[in-house]
Design a protein around this motif. Structure first.
Motif, short mmCIF file in Angstrom:
data_model
loop_
_atom_site.label_atom_id
_atom_site.label_comp_id
_atom_site.label_asym_id
_atom_site.label_seq_id
_atom_site.Cartn_x
_atom_site.Cartn_y
_atom_site.Cartn_z
N VAL A 1 0.84 -1.20 0.00
CA VAL A 1 0.00 0.00 0.00
C VAL A 1 0.87 1.25 0.00
CG1 VAL A 1 -1.69 1.34 1.31
CG2 VAL A 1 -1.96 -1.13 1.10
N ASP A 2 1.90 1.25 0.82
CA ASP A 2 2.80 2.41 0.88
C ASP A 2 3.49 2.62 -0.46
OD1 ASP A 2 3.98 4.53 2.42
OD2 ASP A 2 5.86 3.38 2.33
N ALA A 3 3.94 1.53 -1.08
CA ALA A 3 4.59 1.63 -2.40
C ALA A 3 3.61 2.17 -3.44
CB ALA A 3 5.13 0.27 -2.82
N LEU A 4 2.36 1.74 -3.38
CA LEU A 4 1.37 2.22 -4.34
C LEU A 4 1.09 3.71 -4.14
CD1 LEU A 4 -0.50 1.59 -6.66
CD2 LEU A 4 -2.20 0.79 -5.02
N LYS A 5 1.00 4.12 -2.90
CA LYS A 5 0.76 5.54 -2.62
C LYS A 5 1.92 6.41 -3.09
CE LYS A 5 -2.32 4.94 1.33
NZ LYS A 5 -2.47 5.12 2.78
N ASN A 6 3.09 5.82 -3.23
CA ASN A 6 4.29 6.56 -3.63
C ASN A 6 4.84 6.06 -4.97
OD1 ASN A 6 4.80 8.27 -1.18
ND2 ASN A 6 4.64 6.26 -0.25
N TYR A 7 3.95 5.53 -5.82
CA TYR A 7 4.40 4.96 -7.08
C TYR A 7 5.06 6.02 -7.96
CZ TYR A 7 0.73 6.94 -10.09
OH TYR A 7 -0.06 7.80 -10.81
#
Length: 102
Positions: free
Chosen positions: A84-90
């Motif tokens: 989720v964190d990676a997706l929010k900072n893609y």
């Protein structure tokens, strides 16, 4: 009853599948999820006998809509907060790969 999750992303919602199948069949449901075995095998190749530190980065050729990110946040926040964190900072990269149209 056994239910096989034959797509890697289904593991994130395995409890939803299990509950729905149990409710509709009135049977005990066991989920067969190949994800863990695949992860174990991949990690064994990367760090034999060890526990690897894995970072997650998401690079996309298309823009993610906030509503889509929020939907994944609700679905994955308890099982995979790093995703989720990676997706929010893609990272958006419109040239990530080429597409040839015929």
């Amino acid at each position: 009853m056994y239910a096989a999750l034959c797509c890697t992303h289904f593991g994130y919602c395995k409890d939803i599948f299990k509950d729905a199948l149990a409710r509709h069949t009135d049977k005990k449901v066991e989920i067969l999820n190949p994800n863990q075995a695949m992860i174990d095998e991949a990690c064994r190749e990367i760090v034999p006998g060890g526990s690897p530190q894995i970072s997650i980065d998401i690079v996309s050729r298309v823009t993610w809509e906030p509503a889509g990110i929020e939907a994944y946040d609700r679905l994955l926040s308890t099982v995979s907060p790093d995703v989720v964190d990676a997706l929010k900072n893609y990272r958006l990269d419109g040239q990530l790969f080429s597409i040839e149209l015929e």
